[in-house]
Design an enzyme around this catalytic site. Sequence first.
Site, PDB file in Angstrom:
ATOM      1  CG  HIS A  97       6.952  47.844  21.981  1.00 43.07           C
ATOM      2  ND1 HIS A  97       7.129  48.192  21.159  1.00 43.07           N
ATOM      3  CD2 HIS A  97       6.596  46.616  22.056  1.00 43.07           C
ATOM      4  CE1 HIS A  97       7.363  47.450  20.129  1.00 43.07           C
ATOM      5  NE2 HIS A  97       6.883  46.176  20.673  1.00 43.07           N
ATOM      6  CG  HIS A 143       9.256  33.984  23.315  1.00 41.10           C
ATOM      7  ND1 HIS A 143       8.263  33.621  22.227  1.00 41.10           N
ATOM      8  CD2 HIS A 143       9.634  35.102  23.018  1.00 41.10           C
ATOM      9  CE1 HIS A 143       8.153  34.801  21.494  1.00 41.10           C
ATOM     10  NE2 HIS A 143       9.294  35.574  21.800  1.00 41.10           N
ATOM     11  CG  HIS A 148       9.429  45.839  13.858  1.00 39.00           C
ATOM     12  ND1 HIS A 148       9.438  45.115  14.851  1.00 39.00           N
ATOM     13  CD2 HIS A 148      10.437  45.637  13.176  1.00 39.00           C
ATOM     14  CE1 HIS A 148      10.452  44.111  14.872  1.00 39.00           C
ATOM     15  NE2 HIS A 148      11.028  44.698  13.920  1.00 39.00           N
ATOM     16  CG  ASP A 198       9.738  44.731  21.894  1.00 39.86           C
ATOM     17  OD1 ASP A 198       8.512  44.028  21.997  1.00 39.86           O
ATOM     18  OD2 ASP A 198      10.628  44.329  21.046  1.00 39.86           O
ATOM     19  CG  HIS A 207       4.687  41.830  21.815  1.00 37.58           C
ATOM     20  ND1 HIS A 207       4.149  41.882  20.763  1.00 37.58           N
ATOM     21  CD2 HIS A 207       5.829  42.533  22.078  1.00 37.58           C
ATOM     22  CE1 HIS A 207       4.837  42.633  20.044  1.00 37.58           C
ATOM     23  NE2 HIS A 207       6.021  43.143  20.703  1.00 37.58           N
ATOM     24  CG  LEU A 208      -0.535  42.395  27.405  1.00 41.94           C
ATOM     25  CD1 LEU A 208      -1.876  43.134  27.417  1.00 41.94           C
ATOM     26  CD2 LEU A 208       0.168  42.041  28.294  1.00 41.94           C
ATOM     27  NE  ARG A 209       4.524  36.668  23.062  1.00 49.52           N
ATOM     28  CZ  ARG A 209       5.090  37.218  22.008  1.00 49.52           C
ATOM     29  NH1 ARG A 209       4.590  37.973  21.236  1.00 49.52           N
ATOM     30  NH2 ARG A 209       6.274  37.460  22.206  1.00 49.52           N
ATOM     31  CG  ASP A 245       6.200  45.819  17.299  1.00 51.11           C
ATOM     32  OD1 ASP A 245       7.163  46.304  17.315  1.00 51.11           O
ATOM     33  OD2 ASP A 245       5.921  44.835  18.019  1.00 51.11           O
ATOM     34  CG  ASN A 265       2.969  40.788  17.377  1.00 51.03           C
ATOM     35  OD1 ASN A 265       2.405  41.359  18.440  1.00 51.03           O
ATOM     36  ND2 ASN A 265       4.286  40.583  17.515  1.00 51.03           N
TER      37      ASN A 265
END
Lengths: 318, 454
Positions: free
Chosen positions: B76, B325, B195, B321, B78-80, B168, B110
């Site tokens: 899980h 940011h 999610h 997760d 988030h590689l953005r 997610d 996402n």
Amino acid sequence: MNTRKDLLGLEEITAEELGAILDTAEAFRGVLDRPIKKVPTLRGKTVANLFYEPSTRTRFSFELAEKRLSADSLNFSASTSSAVKGESLKDTVRNIEAMGVDFVVIRHGASGAPHYIARNVHASVINAGDGQHEHPTQGLLDMFTMRRKIGRLQGIKVAIIGDIAHSRVARSNIWGLTKMGAEVRVCGPSTLTPMEVEKMGVTWTWRVEEALEGVDVVNILRIQKERQSANLLPSLREYSLYFGVTPERLRRASPDVVIMHPGPMNRGVEIAQEVAEDPRNVILDQVTNGVAVRMAVLYLLNGNEPASREAEMATVEG
Amino acid sequence: MERWEAMRMTEWDSMKRVLLLSGVEVLNPETGKKVRQDVMIKDGHVRLVAAGDHPDDAVVFDLTGKIAVPGLVDIHVHLREPGDEDAETIASGTAAAARGGFVAVASMANTKPPIDNPQSVRFVLERARQAGMCRVYPMAAVSQGLEGKALTEMFDLAEAGAVAFSDDGKSIMDANLMRRALQYASMLDKVIVTHAEDLHLKGEGVAHEGYMATKLGLKPVPRAAEEVIVARDIRLVELAQGRLHVAHVSCGTSVPMLREAQKRGLRVTGEVTPHHLLLNDTVLEHYDPRYKMAPPLREDSDREALLEGLKDGVIQAIATDHAPHTEIDKDAAFDEAPNGVVGVETAFSALYTGLVKTGKLDLAKLVYAMSLGPARILDIEHGPVRDGGPADLTVLDLDASWTVKADEFVGRSANCPWLGQALQGQPVMTVAGGRVLYHHPAVGTTKAHGLLTR
């Protein structure tokens, strides 16, 4: 069959009755090849064709069968009748019966509508397709076409591919074919497969290649666009890519596989263009045979004795 | 030059050399057995050899006292990329993961635009290949545009390489869509990752609904927001005969539901994050947005139940997760800050420090939940370090102490809950497919060092 009042589905028809219908249909199929394609059997009888859903093929086929049997026909379609004025199904049918109708042929969007009518009228009721339930005359004409092509139904392998969940054609085929000893495999996305379909006596796989392996017949069902908006399919494109019957996939089937489709076809969706044009396809034979099968059903429900396969029917003179 | 680029420059062609991990102890997390055993790596495979039994030109790493475990897997992250490359890229995120001991990550869909078409799946795979760091298993969206309305073309997505499907970031609120997704994906034997946060119960909530939210005046998210979706999805997986994985379980009360579902033979798995295992909502005291995440941090009773679930196997995986940011975005009033924390570079150390050192969890259990457990959830091929097996392994130094510093992250963002903390236990070497993705400068022989440092 000649002692029954109605034909509502193939589920309740015995193998013996199915054989009698198909044999009788064979006799009428002979009539259709003659120069004068008419017999006097139902002279003086009246048939009301009640079509609450749009139909071209089935409606024409019934009308033609009635005309070939010398019956009088009344045609009703939902859009031009008192149904648009809000008359209930029961009232419509009772009124029609009061006019002295002997047969009611009904196509309705609600599963069980023909059964409801059958309980309420004295006329013989023939189900011409009720919701997602049955389409017995389509099932019969499919079986008739298979038997004509292959010579038997016992032991043949049939794949039914497509939207099984919403298909009355699939259900009638399954009941009829399994009773006659055929091996039936149903195939389609899990989202278009009804719960516990195996209990109807068939096997299920979503893999088209697997379903087609060695089959004598493939019956391809129409995929409706509405299935996409109901989230049963992401797209018709993906359906055609992974579930469409293509020439490549069809190589798994028997070399002289009989290709069927109840119509109307979505070329390029459930059936590839090449398959729709394949010489092994009997889609137009199905249409011709449909008339003979419906003649046989009307004839038997009228109380006549079944005809043997080779029987000769007397043609109407003038 | 960014730190992840520097990491890539230290890369050398380990595939062309025979490597020897000398003096290492090999831990099998399934049996808990630890064996002192030299590990030779040749042509992408492991050979367990006697001391000294290796070619003369092998690159020798002296790893005496260190532990070799199956390569860590994070299902899980988030590689953005695409869309928020200022926070993280596929290259920086996979390098950060390699530094954290991960040989593979599963990336969430996402992004902007979302991964809801085969071209986007291939883009992620291609970028990961170019980066040459840990493997990336892309997840694709369940619904087109992550809008929760229409199914994606899952056959095409799977063919392009999607490992599973997830919206997610938010719950799928249309129960029928969820049912159909489970049913459709079951043909591909793929997992739907849920999610679990009911959008209406969550509302504008930012903190667990309990005393802290009351005291701080933060808009609350009740446990029920998670519970109703977990309960619903378990019913749906039963109806659809599909496979469900519950992402970032935050409520202790979700654990018995998962346990009961598994007992009934349903194919339901769960994961928990390091922060939900280690922190509770009392850290919100100073409104520090580094502790803002979805689902929110909850109470000690939740942490304890989650840990119990992890121990008895109801929860099979720890997943970070990882949610980078930029400082500009994250440094805001609590209500306005985005959700999420980075985790790949600190996960093992934080968990070792917080759970293993304190005697709450076995090392073997921790390693299992960070390697084989998660790999099995997504059918990623993996296994214990064994003779003849693929060389996907991580070397841990349990004695190493380090302090988490914002300017030392390999990843692009530093929104980390452990900043400034001294942690113990550290992945010091990451090998995937026989290739050294990362090794700490402090390990290795002089010979290796000559090759590995610029």
